[in-house]
Write a protein that holds these residues in place. Structure first.
Motif, PDB file in Angstrom:
ATOM      1  N   LEU A  91      41.428 -31.927  28.927  1.00 61.04           N
ATOM      2  CA  LEU A  91      39.992 -31.686  28.814  1.00 61.04           C
ATOM      3  C   LEU A  91      39.724 -31.000  27.482  1.00 61.04           C
ATOM      4  CD1 LEU A  91      37.293 -31.914  30.350  1.00 61.04           C
ATOM      5  CD2 LEU A  91      37.717 -29.606  31.230  1.00 61.04           C
ATOM      6  N   LEU A  92      39.097 -31.711  26.573  1.00 58.94           N
ATOM      7  CA  LEU A  92      38.845 -31.207  25.225  1.00 58.94           C
ATOM      8  C   LEU A  92      37.463 -30.564  25.161  1.00 58.94           C
ATOM      9  CD1 LEU A  92      39.399 -30.952  22.181  1.00 58.94           C
ATOM     10  CD2 LEU A  92      38.556 -33.294  21.931  1.00 58.94           C
ATOM     11  N   VAL A  93      37.436 -29.305  24.778  1.00 57.51           N
ATOM     12  CA  VAL A  93      36.169 -28.589  24.588  1.00 57.51           C
ATOM     13  C   VAL A  93      35.890 -28.538  23.091  1.00 57.51           C
ATOM     14  CG1 VAL A  93      34.872 -26.489  25.069  1.00 57.51           C
ATOM     15  CG2 VAL A  93      36.692 -27.209  26.616  1.00 57.51           C
ATOM     16  N   GLU A  94      35.128 -29.502  22.607  1.00 58.00           N
ATOM     17  CA  GLU A  94      34.849 -29.555  21.175  1.00 58.00           C
ATOM     18  C   GLU A  94      33.808 -28.503  20.793  1.00 58.00           C
ATOM     19  OE1 GLU A  94      35.279 -33.881  19.518  1.00 58.00           O
ATOM     20  OE2 GLU A  94      34.099 -33.946  21.346  1.00 58.00           O
ATOM     21  N   PRO A  95      33.975 -27.858  19.649  1.00 58.23           N
ATOM     22  CA  PRO A  95      33.050 -26.788  19.249  1.00 58.23           C
ATOM     23  C   PRO A  95      31.707 -27.338  18.806  1.00 58.23           C
ATOM     24  CG  PRO A  95      34.621 -27.224  17.510  1.00 58.23           C
ATOM     25  CD  PRO A  95      35.055 -28.063  18.676  1.00 58.23           C
ATOM     26  N   ASP A  96      30.743 -26.436  18.682  1.00 57.82           N
ATOM     27  CA  ASP A  96      29.417 -26.826  18.211  1.00 57.82           C
ATOM     28  C   ASP A  96      29.506 -27.437  16.815  1.00 57.82           C
ATOM     29  OD1 ASP A  96      28.268 -25.844  20.484  1.00 57.82           O
ATOM     30  OD2 ASP A  96      27.803 -23.887  19.618  1.00 57.82           O
ATOM     31  N   VAL A  97      28.709 -28.456  16.585  1.00 56.13           N
ATOM     32  CA  VAL A  97      28.672 -29.079  15.262  1.00 56.13           C
ATOM     33  C   VAL A  97      28.098 -28.113  14.234  1.00 56.13           C
ATOM     34  CG1 VAL A  97      27.608 -30.962  13.946  1.00 56.13           C
ATOM     35  CG2 VAL A  97      28.584 -31.412  16.187  1.00 56.13           C
ATOM     36  N   SER A  98      27.342 -27.119  14.683  1.00 58.98           N
ATOM     37  CA  SER A  98      26.790 -26.130  13.748  1.00 58.98           C
ATOM     38  C   SER A  98      27.892 -25.362  13.024  1.00 58.98           C
ATOM     39  CB  SER A  98      25.887 -25.147  14.496  1.00 58.98           C
ATOM     40  OG  SER A  98      26.607 -24.492  15.521  1.00 58.98           O
ATOM     41  N   LEU A  99      29.120 -25.369  13.579  1.00 58.77           N
ATOM     42  CA  LEU A  99      30.239 -24.729  12.894  1.00 58.77           C
ATOM     43  C   LEU A  99      30.567 -25.429  11.577  1.00 58.77           C
ATOM     44  CD1 LEU A  99      32.795 -23.890  15.721  1.00 58.77           C
ATOM     45  CD2 LEU A  99      31.534 -22.283  14.310  1.00 58.77           C
ATOM     46  N   ASN A 100      30.007 -26.612  11.378  1.00 57.37           N
ATOM     47  CA  ASN A 100      30.246 -27.343  10.135  1.00 57.37           C
ATOM     48  C   ASN A 100      29.693 -26.582   8.935  1.00 57.37           C
ATOM     49  OD1 ASN A 100      31.211 -29.516   8.642  1.00 57.37           O
ATOM     50  ND2 ASN A 100      29.208 -30.469   8.597  1.00 57.37           N
ATOM     51  N   LEU A 101      28.705 -25.724   9.173  1.00 60.28           N
ATOM     52  CA  LEU A 101      28.162 -24.903   8.099  1.00 60.28           C
ATOM     53  C   LEU A 101      29.237 -23.935   7.618  1.00 60.28           C
ATOM     54  CD1 LEU A 101      24.669 -24.112   9.635  1.00 60.28           C
ATOM     55  CD2 LEU A 101      25.235 -25.859   7.954  1.00 60.28           C
ATOM     56  N   ASP A 102      29.336 -23.791   6.322  1.00 58.84           N
ATOM     57  CA  ASP A 102      30.308 -22.883   5.705  1.00 58.84           C
ATOM     58  C   ASP A 102      31.745 -23.250   6.076  1.00 58.84           C
ATOM     59  OD1 ASP A 102      30.982 -20.850   4.006  1.00 58.84           O
ATOM     60  OD2 ASP A 102      30.804 -19.274   5.523  1.00 58.84           O
ATOM     61  N   ALA A 103      32.015 -24.546   6.198  1.00 60.75           N
ATOM     62  CA  ALA A 103      33.371 -25.081   6.362  1.00 60.75           C
ATOM     63  C   ALA A 103      34.019 -24.730   7.699  1.00 60.75           C
ATOM     64  CB  ALA A 103      34.284 -24.618   5.227  1.00 60.75           C
ATOM     65  N   GLY A 104      33.233 -24.290   8.693  1.00 60.03           N
ATOM     66  CA  GLY A 104      33.819 -23.907   9.974  1.00 60.03           C
ATOM     67  C   GLY A 104      34.453 -25.067  10.717  1.00 60.03           C
ATOM     68  N   LEU A 105      33.665 -26.082  11.007  1.00 57.85           N
ATOM     69  CA  LEU A 105      34.168 -27.201  11.810  1.00 57.85           C
ATOM     70  C   LEU A 105      35.230 -27.988  11.070  1.00 57.85           C
ATOM     71  CD1 LEU A 105      33.850 -28.686  14.482  1.00 57.85           C
ATOM     72  CD2 LEU A 105      32.134 -30.123  13.419  1.00 57.85           C
ATOM     73  N   ARG A 106      35.112 -28.081   9.743  1.00 59.48           N
ATOM     74  CA  ARG A 106      36.097 -28.843   8.972  1.00 59.48           C
ATOM     75  C   ARG A 106      37.494 -28.232   9.095  1.00 59.48           C
ATOM     76  NH1 ARG A 106      31.753 -29.175   5.370  1.00 59.48           N
ATOM     77  NH2 ARG A 106      32.523 -27.471   4.090  1.00 59.48           N
ATOM     78  N   ARG A 107      37.556 -26.942   9.401  1.00 62.52           N
ATOM     79  CA  ARG A 107      38.842 -26.291   9.550  1.00 62.52           C
ATOM     80  C   ARG A 107      39.283 -26.208  11.013  1.00 62.52           C
ATOM     81  NH1 ARG A 107      40.552 -23.260   5.307  1.00 62.52           N
ATOM     82  NH2 ARG A 107      42.501 -23.279   6.485  1.00 62.52           N
ATOM     83  N   GLN A 144      45.287 -38.461  30.542  1.00 61.64           N
ATOM     84  CA  GLN A 144      43.923 -38.971  30.411  1.00 61.64           C
ATOM     85  C   GLN A 144      43.115 -37.921  29.673  1.00 61.64           C
ATOM     86  OE1 GLN A 144      40.861 -40.852  33.486  1.00 61.64           O
ATOM     87  NE2 GLN A 144      41.138 -38.688  33.887  1.00 61.64           N
ATOM     88  N   ALA A 145      42.404 -38.336  28.630  1.00 59.90           N
ATOM     89  CA  ALA A 145      41.614 -37.391  27.828  1.00 59.90           C
ATOM     90  C   ALA A 145      40.146 -37.474  28.209  1.00 59.90           C
ATOM     91  CB  ALA A 145      41.790 -37.692  26.344  1.00 59.90           C
ATOM     92  N   LEU A 146      39.510 -36.323  28.404  1.00 59.44           N
ATOM     93  CA  LEU A 146      38.089 -36.246  28.711  1.00 59.44           C
ATOM     94  C   LEU A 146      37.428 -35.223  27.798  1.00 59.44           C
ATOM     95  CD1 LEU A 146      38.132 -36.146  32.633  1.00 59.44           C
ATOM     96  CD2 LEU A 146      37.589 -38.115  31.189  1.00 59.44           C
ATOM     97  N   SER A 147      36.158 -35.450  27.509  1.00 58.81           N
ATOM     98  CA  SER A 147      35.394 -34.496  26.710  1.00 58.81           C
ATOM     99  C   SER A 147      34.605 -33.585  27.643  1.00 58.81           C
ATOM    100  CB  SER A 147      34.432 -35.237  25.782  1.00 58.81           C
ATOM    101  OG  SER A 147      33.585 -34.313  25.116  1.00 58.81           O
ATOM    102  N   ALA A 148      34.745 -32.286  27.447  1.00 56.88           N
ATOM    103  CA  ALA A 148      34.056 -31.332  28.308  1.00 56.88           C
ATOM    104  C   ALA A 148      32.589 -31.178  27.948  1.00 56.88           C
ATOM    105  CB  ALA A 148      34.745 -29.967  28.232  1.00 56.88           C
ATOM    106  N   ARG A 149      32.234 -31.524  26.715  1.00 55.99           N
ATOM    107  CA  ARG A 149      30.866 -31.290  26.264  1.00 55.99           C
ATOM    108  C   ARG A 149      30.233 -32.598  25.795  1.00 55.99           C
ATOM    109  NH1 ARG A 149      30.310 -26.550  22.223  1.00 55.99           N
ATOM    110  NH2 ARG A 149      28.341 -26.331  23.321  1.00 55.99           N
ATOM    111  N   SER A 150      28.970 -32.726  26.094  1.00 50.31           N
ATOM    112  CA  SER A 150      28.224 -33.903  25.653  1.00 50.31           C
ATOM    113  C   SER A 150      27.830 -33.746  24.189  1.00 50.31           C
ATOM    114  CB  SER A 150      26.965 -34.068  26.503  1.00 50.31           C
ATOM    115  OG  SER A 150      26.078 -32.974  26.275  1.00 50.31           O
ATOM    116  N   ASP A 151      27.435 -34.854  23.568  1.00 53.32           N
ATOM    117  CA  ASP A 151      26.953 -34.784  22.180  1.00 53.32           C
ATOM    118  C   ASP A 151      25.717 -33.896  22.078  1.00 53.32           C
ATOM    119  OD1 ASP A 151      28.957 -36.401  21.251  1.00 53.32           O
ATOM    120  OD2 ASP A 151      27.764 -38.248  21.302  1.00 53.32           O
ATOM    121  N   GLU A 152      24.876 -33.931  23.113  1.00 53.33           N
ATOM    122  CA  GLU A 152      23.659 -33.110  23.100  1.00 53.33           C
ATOM    123  C   GLU A 152      24.016 -31.616  23.002  1.00 53.33           C
ATOM    124  OE1 GLU A 152      22.716 -37.004  24.805  1.00 53.33           O
ATOM    125  OE2 GLU A 152      24.265 -35.509  25.254  1.00 53.33           O
TER     126      GLU A 152
END
Length: 208
Positions: free
Chosen positions: A41-57, A79-87
């Motif tokens: 179960l993958l908990v992907e971080p907020d896309v807002s972390l992309n600001l200031d190179a957060g998500l890229r790292r 089996q891989a599942l996403s814990a968070r929706s794109d929204e």
């Protein structure tokens, strides 16, 4: 004096390199990953972390994929599942329709987990520390969940620390005609070793 300075620098670099990664774990229950299947179960971080190179790292997804490969090598069906929706990830849940879509995604994911009935390995980002604009430390959390209750029975925190030792380590590996493993592979190996040690997963590969 020059020789002494070189010894001090080498010792300091070696000390930093030795503490580049760490793992802390705790058992929260008796549930273990018996059987032949595991759900990642993958908990992907907020896309807002992309600001200031957060998500890229952020290496949450890469760490999950590295764990997937190692579990498959042991004979587990994964089996891989996403814990968070794109929204959720894009911060759109203030809108009623997006919030409803996020809730529906969570319900579908939980239903799939319960139907499969396999132990769940939840992988998430636990935090980042900065040194100015640079990311100095990354922490990732891995939890083993009971698929029926979705409560954690085991938890580990993996830590990766950046430092000036990285360039020295790179030169050392290049002397041997190889590159050092990326942090997600190093942390995945560390996590697998700790899961074996704690009895969370089987220690040996399953003979087909």
């Amino acid at each position: 004096m020059l020789a002494m300075l070189c010894v001090v620098i080498a010792g300091w670099a070696g000390w930093q390199y030795s503490r580049r990664q760490a793992v802390d774990s705790e058992s929260l229950g008796d549930y273990r990953a018996d059987g032949r299947a595991i759900t990642l179960l993958l908990v992907e971080p907020d896309v807002s972390l992309n600001l200031d190179a957060g998500l890229r790292r952020d290496s949450t997804a890469r760490l999950a994929r590295a764990l997937d490969r190692r579990l498959a090598d042991l004979g587990y069906r994964t089996q891989a599942l996403s814990a968070r929706s794109d929204e959720e990830r894009f911060g759109l849940t203030a809108q009623t329709s997006a919030r409803t879509a996020a809730i529906q995604h969570q319900a579908r994911t939980a239903q799939t987990i319960r139907e499969v009935g396999a132990p769940v390995l939840r992988v998430s980002l636990d935090g980042m520390k900065r040194d100015g604009r640079e990311i100095a430390e990354q922490a990732y959390r891995i939890e083993l969940l009971d698929p029926q209750t979705l409560q954690p029975a085991w938890r580990a925190t993996l830590t990766w620390r950046e430092g000036r030792y990285q360039s020295l380590a790179l030169l050392w590996h290049l002397r041997h005609n190889r590159l050092p493993p990326p942090l997600w592979d190093s942390l995945a190996d560390l996590a697998m070793a700790r899961m074996r040690e704690d009895g969370v997963i089987r220690a040996e590969a399953l003979i087909q």
